[in-house]
Write an enzyme that holds these catalytic residues in place. Structure first.
Site, PDB file in Angstrom:
ATOM      1  N   LEU A   8       0.843  -1.192   0.000  1.00 17.80           N
ATOM      2  CA  LEU A   8       0.000   0.000   0.000  1.00 17.80           C
ATOM      3  C   LEU A   8       0.883   1.248   0.000  1.00 17.80           C
ATOM      4  CD1 LEU A   8      -2.717  -1.136   2.601  1.00 17.80           C
ATOM      5  CD2 LEU A   8      -2.531  -1.643   0.148  1.00 17.80           C
ATOM      6  N   ALA A   9       0.764   2.043  -1.070  1.00 21.29           N
ATOM      7  CA  ALA A   9       1.640   3.219  -1.235  1.00 21.29           C
ATOM      8  C   ALA A   9       0.883   4.388  -1.835  1.00 21.29           C
ATOM      9  CB  ALA A   9       2.834   2.849  -2.118  1.00 21.29           C
ATOM     10  N   ARG A  15       1.917  15.222   6.579  1.00 16.96           N
ATOM     11  CA  ARG A  15       2.778  15.678   7.676  1.00 16.96           C
ATOM     12  C   ARG A  15       4.253  15.756   7.280  1.00 16.96           C
ATOM     13  NH1 ARG A  15       1.952  12.312  12.885  1.00 16.96           N
ATOM     14  NH2 ARG A  15       1.557  10.580  11.466  1.00 16.96           N
ATOM     15  N   GLY A 104       3.993   0.626   2.164  1.00 18.21           N
ATOM     16  CA  GLY A 104       5.121   1.208   1.441  1.00 18.21           C
ATOM     17  C   GLY A 104       5.922   2.199   2.246  1.00 18.21           C
ATOM     18  N   GLY A 138      -3.677   0.397  17.820  1.00 20.65           N
ATOM     19  CA  GLY A 138      -4.746  -0.575  17.930  1.00 20.65           C
ATOM     20  C   GLY A 138      -4.291  -1.787  18.711  1.00 20.65           C
ATOM     21  N   GLU A 152      -9.303  -0.474  17.577  1.00 15.55           N
ATOM     22  CA  GLU A 152      -8.591   0.805  17.510  1.00 15.55           C
ATOM     23  C   GLU A 152      -8.539   1.429  18.904  1.00 15.55           C
ATOM     24  OE1 GLU A 152      -6.959   1.870  14.909  1.00 15.55           O
ATOM     25  OE2 GLU A 152      -7.655   0.110  13.798  1.00 15.55           O
TER      26      GLU A 152
END
Length: 449
Positions: A8-9, A15, A104, A138, A152
């Protein structure tokens, strides 16, 4: 069992305060994404899928530079981790085996940890860790050895917050089950997002098994801020230095030595303080890298010495027992066995024969403003100090160039080449010139008053 990777990227990383996607910021000379991909590649997956989003074209390009066979898919809207995985499902069509879901922006995950995830016998395996401060993470809620659900932190009860085993984010899921569970996710929450963490409870409700593999907290570090980027760099360097020492490398001040992601150092090599390795460096055994050197894209053979204050650029190839001294720069050049380049020299686009001596101040003039040209120097030649070799040019075996020469034509073997103006000496003229200059200076100072 066969494995596939989903990385996942898609995140922007607001930030980071950067125009560059967070997964393309570098640790040890490589994008954060590349570290995750290379770690996953050690499992020899049948398929590797990278989910892109923000600046997807740049992220896809970076992924393809690491692995030309990678498949990239786009998450046009960032609607949660579950939604991101859903975008990758079509690329898994026909695959049967274990799917590992990685992030990622997590560059420090170890191969051993991924192997443990991939080798787990349960239908779902989640990575867990015990942080020094679990407050924001979490929680992994177990029943015996089985993982029941992920809660969570903001939704946890007091009893659940007391659990110290936290969610590391990575998962391994049987392929057919993953498709079934992700399809069943709901976005009925305040954020309107599809959370991948919910598939654990869904799987347990279907009677499927789930377990936890644990790792050190350091491996789970995600790079979301500049401070975390610096922390990841520091962690990588600490790990790389320790591995080098375990492999027989001596570092007199290891905290000042910086490695790239792919640096290879042979045992009994000695590295002095303040040495920086860029990508693509291999150093064989028993070499010595002296202080304040910068090396990138080069190969250093057994017994060679480099530095101090030397720079080796891409294409530099040093054979055995070569000596490269202080303030020497070498680029795209081959130095055969026993070559000595003591100091204050630039060798670019060149081949230097064995046991040739290169005098101080020598420069291969390899660029004409449009094209690069090559310099060939034979065996046991002697290049005098302050020689300019205007490429393309060849100097034969055993030839000698006189100090201060500008060599524009080939020099035959065992010949002496001299190319400089004849010296003229004018007795007493220096004193007269100095006196005249002093008079001019005094006059100008008087006029300025």
């Amino acid at each position: 069992m066969a494995t596939a990777l989903i990385i996942l990227a898609a995140g922007q990383g607001t930030r980071m305060n950067s125009d560059l996607p967070k997964v393309l910021h570098k640790v040890a000379g490589a994008p954060v994404l590349a570290h995750a991909m290379r770690a996953g590649a050690t499992l020899e997956p049948e398929r590797m899928i990278v989910v892109t989003g923000h600046e997807g074209e740049a992220v896809s390009k970076a992924a393809l530079e690491v692995d030309e066979n990678v498949v990239t898919v786009t998450q046009a809207e960032q609607l949660g981790t579950g939604h991101a995985v859903a975008q990758a499902l079509p690329a898994l069509e026909g695959f049967t085996g274990k799917v590992l879901i990685l992030f990622g922006d997590t560059p420090l995950i170890r191969t051993e940890t991924l192997e443990a995830l991939a080798g787990s016998a349960t239908d779902i395996t989640v990575l867990g860790f015990e942080p020094a401060n679990p407050r924001r993470y979490g929680r992994l809620i177990l029943s015996g050895d089985m993982l029941e659900r992920i809660v969570e932190a903001k939704d946890a009860t007091d009893a659940e917050r007391a659990v110290t085993l936290c969610n590391g984010g990575l998962m391994a899921v049987e392929a057919e089950l993953l498709s079934d569970l992700v399809t069943g996710l709901s976005n009925d929450n305040v954020a309107g997002e599809y959370y991948l963490t919910e598939i654990v409870a869904l799987a347990r409700a279907k009677g499927r098994s789930a377990s936890v593999v644990t790792c050190d907290e350091a491996e789970t570090l995600g790079v979301d801020t500049r401070a975390q980027l610096a922390q990841a760099e520091a962690s990588f360097q600490a790990r790389a230095r320790a591995e080098a020492q375990e492999n027989g490398v001596t570092m007199t001040a290891p905290e000042t030595v910086f490695f790239a992601y792919d640096t290879v150092i042979g045992r009994d090599t000695v590295i002095a303080p303040n040495v920086v390795f860029g990508p693509g460096v291999t150093v064989e055994s028993e070499a010595e890298i002296r202080a304040f050197c910068h090396l990138e894209g080069c190969h250093i053979s057994r017994g060679a010495t480099v530095g101090p204050f030397a720079r080796l650029r891409p294409g530099a190839e040093l054979a055995e027992d070569v000596h490269v001294g202080n303030f020497v720069e070498i680029k795209n050049a081959i130095l055969d066995e026993g070559v000595k380049v003591g100091h204050l020299t630039y060798l670019g686009d060149a081949h230097i024969g064995e046991h040739t001596n290169i005098g101080a101040g020598t420069i291969t003039c390899n660029y004409d403003g449009v094209m690069k040209h090559r310099t060939e120097i034979g065996k046991r030649a002697f290049i005098g100090s302050d020689t300019m070799l205007v490429a393309p040019v060849k100097v034969g075996d055993g030839a000698l160039t006189a100090s201060g020469s500008v060599i524009t034509q080939d020099v035959p073997a065992e010949a002496l080449a001299i190319s400089r103006a004849r010296q003229e000496t004018k007795p007493g003229l220096a004193a007269k010139l100095f006196e005249k200059l002093k008079q001019i200076k005094a006059k100008r100072q008087k006029e300025a008053q």
